[in-house]
Design an enzyme around this catalytic site. Structure first.
Site, PDB file in Angstrom:
ATOM      1  N   LYS A  78       0.791  -1.164   0.106  1.00 51.78           N
ATOM      2  CA  LYS A  78       0.034  -0.054   0.074  1.00 51.78           C
ATOM      3  C   LYS A  78       1.071   1.392   0.186  1.00 51.78           C
ATOM      4  O   LYS A  78       2.085   1.209   0.558  1.00 51.78           O
ATOM      5  CB  LYS A  78      -0.902   0.021   1.328  1.00 51.78           C
ATOM      6  CG  LYS A  78      -2.247   0.886   1.200  1.00 51.78           C
ATOM      7  CD  LYS A  78      -3.399   0.111   0.474  1.00 51.78           C
ATOM      8  CE  LYS A  78      -4.298   1.164   0.202  1.00 51.78           C
ATOM      9  NZ  LYS A  78      -5.685   0.648  -0.288  1.00 51.78           N
ATOM     10  N   GLY A 174     -20.507   6.791   4.487  1.00 50.91           N
ATOM     11  CA  GLY A 174     -19.667   7.330   3.509  1.00 50.91           C
ATOM     12  C   GLY A 174     -20.371   6.837   2.188  1.00 50.91           C
ATOM     13  O   GLY A 174     -20.666   5.915   1.875  1.00 50.91           O
ATOM     14  N   GLY A 176     -18.950   7.822  -0.766  1.00 47.04           N
ATOM     15  CA  GLY A 176     -17.897   8.382  -1.808  1.00 47.04           C
ATOM     16  C   GLY A 176     -18.085   7.334  -3.094  1.00 47.04           C
ATOM     17  O   GLY A 176     -19.109   7.050  -3.346  1.00 47.04           O
ATOM     18  N   VAL A 178     -17.149   4.067  -3.432  1.00 50.39           N
ATOM     19  CA  VAL A 178     -17.914   2.856  -3.291  1.00 50.39           C
ATOM     20  C   VAL A 178     -19.305   3.141  -2.462  1.00 50.39           C
ATOM     21  O   VAL A 178     -20.205   2.676  -2.999  1.00 50.39           O
ATOM     22  CB  VAL A 178     -16.885   2.287  -2.543  1.00 50.39           C
ATOM     23  CG1 VAL A 178     -17.567   0.768  -2.057  1.00 50.39           C
ATOM     24  CG2 VAL A 178     -15.638   1.846  -3.000  1.00 50.39           C
TER      25      VAL A 178
HETATM   26  P1  NAD Z   1     -14.030   8.015  -1.027  1.00 52.74           P
HETATM   27  O1  NAD Z   1     -13.028   8.938  -0.698  1.00 52.74           O
HETATM   28  O2  NAD Z   1     -14.468   8.300  -2.552  1.00 52.74           O
HETATM   29  O3  NAD Z   1     -15.391   8.154   0.001  1.00 52.74           O
HETATM   30  C1  NAD Z   1     -15.262   8.314   1.069  1.00 52.74           C
HETATM   31  C2  NAD Z   1     -16.403   9.042   1.734  1.00 52.74           C
HETATM   32  O4  NAD Z   1     -16.450   8.845   3.167  1.00 52.74           O
HETATM   33  C3  NAD Z   1     -16.051  10.423   1.383  1.00 52.74           C
HETATM   34  O5  NAD Z   1     -17.403  10.783   0.750  1.00 52.74           O
HETATM   35  C4  NAD Z   1     -16.107  11.236   2.812  1.00 52.74           C
HETATM   36  O6  NAD Z   1     -16.809  12.337   3.058  1.00 52.74           O
HETATM   37  C5  NAD Z   1     -16.887  10.139   3.677  1.00 52.74           C
HETATM   38  N1  NAD Z   1     -16.485  10.184   5.205  1.00 52.74           N
HETATM   39  C6  NAD Z   1     -15.220  10.372   5.759  1.00 52.74           C
HETATM   40  N2  NAD Z   1     -15.496  10.133   7.011  1.00 52.74           N
HETATM   41  C7  NAD Z   1     -16.797  10.077   7.273  1.00 52.74           C
HETATM   42  C8  NAD Z   1     -17.300   9.984   8.667  1.00 52.74           C
HETATM   43  N3  NAD Z   1     -17.072   9.824   9.719  1.00 52.74           N
HETATM   44  N4  NAD Z   1     -18.841   9.691   8.427  1.00 52.74           N
HETATM   45  C9  NAD Z   1     -19.418   9.823   7.291  1.00 52.74           C
HETATM   46  N5  NAD Z   1     -18.860   9.748   6.014  1.00 52.74           N
HETATM   47  C10 NAD Z   1     -17.647  10.102   5.936  1.00 52.74           C
HETATM   48  O7  NAD Z   1     -13.345   6.763  -0.844  1.00 52.74           O
HETATM   49  P2  NAD Z   1     -13.904   5.332  -1.640  1.00 52.74           P
HETATM   50  O8  NAD Z   1     -12.943   4.908  -2.675  1.00 52.74           O
HETATM   51  O9  NAD Z   1     -15.576   5.281  -1.741  1.00 52.74           O
HETATM   52  O10 NAD Z   1     -13.650   4.267  -0.237  1.00 52.74           O
HETATM   53  C11 NAD Z   1     -14.172   4.011   0.604  1.00 52.74           C
HETATM   54  C12 NAD Z   1     -13.882   3.099   1.643  1.00 52.74           C
HETATM   55  O11 NAD Z   1     -13.609   1.573   1.132  1.00 52.74           O
HETATM   56  C13 NAD Z   1     -12.309   3.370   2.226  1.00 52.74           C
HETATM   57  O12 NAD Z   1     -12.264   2.807   3.375  1.00 52.74           O
HETATM   58  C14 NAD Z   1     -11.352   2.511   1.204  1.00 52.74           C
HETATM   59  O13 NAD Z   1      -9.894   2.271   1.841  1.00 52.74           O
HETATM   60  C15 NAD Z   1     -12.256   1.499   0.991  1.00 52.74           C
HETATM   61  N6  NAD Z   1     -12.085   0.503  -0.249  1.00 52.74           N
HETATM   62  C16 NAD Z   1     -12.229   1.231  -1.436  1.00 52.74           C
HETATM   63  C17 NAD Z   1     -11.861   0.493  -2.552  1.00 52.74           C
HETATM   64  C18 NAD Z   1     -12.220   1.061  -4.093  1.00 52.74           C
HETATM   65  O14 NAD Z   1     -12.490   0.445  -5.018  1.00 52.74           O
HETATM   66  N7  NAD Z   1     -12.363   2.604  -3.973  1.00 52.74           N
HETATM   67  C19 NAD Z   1     -11.568  -0.999  -2.599  1.00 52.74           C
HETATM   68  C20 NAD Z   1     -11.571  -1.326  -1.403  1.00 52.74           C
HETATM   69  C21 NAD Z   1     -11.583  -0.677  -0.183  1.00 52.74           C
END
Ligand code: NAD
Length: 357
Positions: A78, A174, A176, A178
């Site tokens: 990572k 969250g 975002g 995903v």
């Molecule tokens: P992202 O940055 O697009 O979304 C994260 C969202 O969480 C944001 O909208 C942010 O405002 C929100 N957030 C942060 N803290 C918060 C809180 N306390 N309460 C409510 N909302 C909050 O990230 P993502 O790519 O959607 O990833 C989300 C999670 O999934 C992460 O932990 C990431 O490591 C994990 N993940 C992502 C992927 C992927 O394909 N993107 C794969 C495996 C794991």
């Protein structure tokens, strides 16, 4: 660093400061028994260097287990960029050069704070990038969401085989990349959504487009829902937050959901079924790995991601039989895969990427 609580015999940890661009990054290679270390790049405004190191050490170890249980020929790694603002082009180029200097021992991709355009910028300096294709592959988030929904389906069915996603109440933390797509797929399958995000625009979009009921961020954990779906950052499950859960399933995309091992035990004691994070959220890395290896068939990718449900059922059954937390059961299954590989094969040469751009 060797005394750091999250240090777990990581093979290599690189600290890199590129003064010209202002890049500050850490790459952690946890274990390359199964192949080159693969795992995303996160850009985050860490409180301090210790927090960044903790994050990259934990995330890279999780990638070792994630890749092992997903049956991928990759080890765990990572990277994090320590920055308050999105990385600049010069910083992404400098990061690409750092990845290139590892000669294929680390393959990078998207994570929080980094998008496909950023990765394409990194790819101008190194071939050891995935999640950048325009056809099959590309942004891994939709595949992660698809896997999460399969996982939720499996978990709900494990508790009650007559139950489906229709009319299921889910609490999504969250919205975002995903979280929103997970919410959309769940809504499509008939679930009722309760959601929270720090970002006003994202919350409002979920309310407008998906009919989600919005709640304050500090109240999402304790909502009266069937499934709690963490899709924000790690550490959300503490002994305290677990005591406030009303859901009987926790199944979401966030990495490192458990603050510590005690939280996993607390979930089991309360009879809450926990889908180990690195198992349910493997859809993205499955897509990234297939793109990197040039396996571009979308139907095959979908089938590979959909197997996440079966994998979880096996973990739930084993954990139930052994009367122990599902996260420990998953760890042990991954350790067994690694032990077997250590006994059988010498360290592998780095795989060559398939050029996509
Ligand atoms: P992202 O940055 O697009 O979304 C994260 C969202 O969480 C944001 O909208 C942010 O405002 C929100 N957030 C942060 N803290 C918060 C809180 N306390 N309460 C409510 N909302 C909050 O990230 P993502 O790519 O959607 O990833 C989300 C999670 O999934 C992460 O932990 C990431 O490591 C994990 N993940 C992502 C992927 C992927 O394909 N993107 C794969 C495996 C794991």
């Amino acid at each position: 660093m060797f005394d750091h609580p999250s240090f777990a015999s990581h093979e290599r940890v690189l600290w890199h400061e590129h003064s010209e661009s202002g890049l500050r990054a850490i790459i952690a290679l946890h274990d390359t028994t199964l192949g080159p270390a693969a795992g995303g790049l996160r850009r985050w405004h860490y409180a301090d260097d210790f927090a960044a190191l903790d994050d990259v050490l934990r995330l890279s170890r999780g990638m070792t287990y994630k890749n092992a249980l997903a049956g991928l020929p990759f080890g765990g790694g990572k990277a994090v960029i320590l920055a308050d603002e999105p990385a600049t082009e010069a910083q992404l180029h400098a990061f690409g050069e750092l990845v290139e200097s590892l000669g294929g021992r680390y393959v990078t991709a998207e994570d929080v704070g980094v998008n496909v355009a950023d990765l394409r910028c990194v790819a101008q300096r190194t071939d050891y990038v995935s999640g950048v294709a325009t056809a099959a592959g590309g942004d891994p988030s939709p595949w992660t969401a698809r896997g999460v929904v399969q996982g939720i389906r499996a978990a709900v069915g494990f508790i009650d085989p007559t139950r489906d996603l229709d009319d299921l109440r889910v609490g999504i933390q969250g919205l975002g990349n995903v979280g929103f797509e997970t919410a959309r797929l769940l809504r499509e399958a008939g679930a009722r959504l309760v959601a929270a995000d720090l970002d006003k625009d994202k919350r409002e979009r979920a309310a407008d487009e998906l009919g989600a009921e919005l709640v304050p961020v500090d109240e999402i954990v304790s909502q009266p829902v069937d499934v709690f779906v963490p899709c924000a950052l790690g550490g959300v499950l503490t002994c305290d937050s677990v005591s406030r859960l009303q859901a009987n399933v926790v199944a979401g995309a966030a990495n490192n959901q458990l603050f510590d091992a005690a939280a996993g035990t607390a979930l089991m004691r309360r009879g809450i079924l926990y889908a180990p994070d690195y198992v349910i959220n493997a859809g993205g890395i499955i897509s990234v790995a297939r793109e990197y290896l040039g396996e571009g068939d979308v139907a095959q990718l979908a089938r590979a991601v959909d197997r996440i449900g079966e994998r979880l059922l096996e973990i739930f059954e084993r954990a139930q039989r052994a009367k122990r937390p599902s996260n420990l059961e998953a760890d042990q299954m991954a350790e067994r895969i690694l032990d077997a590989a250590r006994g059988e094969a010498p360290a592998q040469a780095p795989l060559r990427p398939v050029r996509v751009a």
